[in-house]
Design an enzyme around this catalytic site. Structure first.
Site: not given
Ligand code: NOJ
Length: 521
Positions: A19, A96, A197, A275, A332-333
């Site tokens: 930040d 992204d 994505d 992805e 991040h997922d």
């Molecule tokens: C994959 C992304 O990595 C995730 O964070 C997102 O919620 C979904 N696609 C939808 O965009």
């Protein structure tokens, strides 16, 4: 060799990195202040999670304007400064790109939903009701029906993700033109490529036939809560596929990727990373995406010699000629690698071995910010603090489907949601881990373990720290041609705990031996 074959990529989650203006949210000013840190780590490319204006229903993956910067992150001028700062240090920048859907606050959708005769009506997927109900029984992968009723225009629109993320209609050539212009907008600014994505979800089954699995999402959830073994897990994946197979990897997507590749190839030396689980996105090996994540490796419950070897021996021969692998152990997922593979006792030692594996295998490695200092999942379970809509969804689902008490459901929300791996980067042993000024409340709580050495400043002072190890081993990789470019060859090991393989090129051969246990071998 291309730069994207030899560089180590590093994913930055902008909201949580640093930040710079004291509002509790990461931003470009903060990222710019950490460029030397990135350089010293030894990375060659940054993948930036979405930095676009967004209502943040899905933490930026609901884009409201593809050609701007979220005001809380800065301005386009700040972006340019960041890009230039990276390039000056020899670091490439990959953005992204969310192609499947926009935010419902995007001007395109606002126009599209304004009337049935609006010129952008057909930019999204609109359908009439069928016998007073949704056009079919498809679900959204983020819960509930995939169809949202629009009172004003008396039609349904389709959304694979949240209802605030309407799917674009990629059959419409105007959508393609508009999106390829977005792509050019950033390439003209100098970015080095895109992480695409959810590419598999761009098209749907053309006849919109009902899914006939006999399963619904509540049942899927019940089953997923009973997963104990890898077999159970694969069973749930198969159930997921039975429910959703009409909604991804449908015809048309490869032609579209070829079209995008041609747009990107108008510029020199750029990259597309998918992805997706499907190797089909490599196309012939040189006409679709250059990289596709090796997610099966990331999903292994444990990294053992047997299953790493299994992954490599199964996957590498499946790649089309000329295609290049891409390995990662977290993003991040998903749970942080420390938690996913750790045993609770030797977590850091396991992390070290796993990094050696990631950097030793053939392919482009992608790191997730924070793993270099051993950041771990932070399971805060006050739903008031959840920022990921999926955490809230699991909280509600667990109460409703499993009949759980709120406290227990909140723990499930924390565990199944994604806030846990998105907490602020831990820069020092100062209040708020040095992420933002002390009196400011960060957008997600900081993991308290920053005060126990899990922070950059402390680890920089210690040559035995995980961070120092990351720097050393990244350096070793970058200075060995065979590790960068060489072919992978499995070498049988007498010890089940030891992974052995070689990486060879022309006159150099490196033998990698990784003891993936706590036993001396
Ligand atoms: C994959 C992304 O990595 C995730 O964070 C997102 O919620 C979904 N696609 C939808 O965009």
């Amino acid at each position: 060799m291309k730069w994207w074959q030899t560089a180590v990529f590093y994913q930055i989650y902008p909201r949580s990195f640093c930040d710079g203006n004291g509002d509790g949210i990461g931003d470009f000013k903060g990222m710019i202040s950490k460029l030397d840190y990135l350089k010293e780590l030894g990375i060659g490319a940054v993948w930036l999670s979405p930095h676009y204006p967004s209502p943040n229903v899905d933490c930026g993956y609901d884009v409201a304007d593809y050609c701007d910067v979220a005001p809380e992150y800065g301005t386009l001028a700040d972006f340019d400064q960041f890009l230039e700062g990276c390039h000056q240090r020899g670091i490439r920048v990959v953005l992204d790109m969310v192609l499947n859907h926009t935010s419902d606050q995007h001007a395109w959708f606002i126009e599209s939903r304004s009337s049935c005769s609006n010129p952008k009506r057909d930019w999204y997927v609109w359908k009439k009701a069928k016998n007073g109900q949704a056009p079919n029984n498809w679900d959204s992968t983020f819960g509930g029906s995939a169809w949202e009723w629009d009172e004003k225009t008396q039609e349904y629109y389709y959304h694979y993700f949240f209802k605030e993320q309407p799917d674009l209609n990629w059959h419409n050539p105007e959508v393609r033109r508009a999106m390829w212009n977005v792509v050019r907008f950033w390439l003209d600014r100098g970015v080095d490529g895109f992480r695409l994505d959810a590419v598999g979800t761009i098209f749907e089954r053309e006849d919109w036939a009902d899914q006939d699995s006999g399963l619904d999402q509540d049942e899927l959830y019940r089953r997923s809560r009973k997963v104990r073994t890898p077999e159970d897990f694969f069973g749930v994946m198969a159930d997921f596929d039975a429910i959703f197979h009409n909604q991804y990897d449908q015809p048309g997507v490869h032609e579209l990727m070829k079209e995008l590749r041609q747009v990107v190839d108008e510029y020199a030396d750029r990259v597309l990373i998918g992805e997706t689980d499907s190797l089909s996105f490599y196309g012939s090996g040189d006409d679709e995406l250059q990289l596709v994540f090796n997610f099966p490796l990331m999903r292994l419950e444990h990294l053992t010699p047997e299953n790493v070897r299994g992954n490599q021996n199964e996957r590498l021969p499946e790649l089309p000629p000329g295609a290049w692998p891409c390995n990662t152990l977290g993003n991040h997922d998903s749970p942080r690698m420390l938690n996913r593979y750790g045993d609770g006792i030797h977590d850091e030692a396991i992390a070290r071995v796993n990094l050696a594996v990631l950097l030793g295998l053939k392919g482009t490695p992608v790191l997730y910010n924070g793993e270099e200092i051993g950041m771990s999942d932070y399971l805060f379970s006050d739903p008031m603090q959840f920022r990921d809509s999926l955490a809230l969804r699991y909280f509600e689902l667990d109460k409703r489907v499993m009949g759980s008490a709120p406290e227990q459901a909140a723990q499930v929300g924390a565990h199944e949601g994604r806030d846990k791996c998105r907490t602020p980067h831990q820069w020092s042993n100062a209040p708020q881990a040095g992420f933002c000024p002390p009196p400011v409340t960060p957008w997600l709580p900081v993991n308290p373990n920053f005060s126990a050495g899990i922070n950059v400043a402390d680890q920089e002072k210690d040559k035995h720290s995980l961070l120092s190890y990351y720097r050393r081993i990244m350096n070793a990789r970058q200075s060995n041609k065979a590790l960068l470019q060489g072919d992978y060859q499995d070498i049988p090991s007498q010890d089940v705990n030891v992974l052995i393989y070689s990486r060879s090129i022309e006159d150099q051969r490196v033998i990698c031996m990784q003891n993936m246990s706590d036993k001396v071998c």
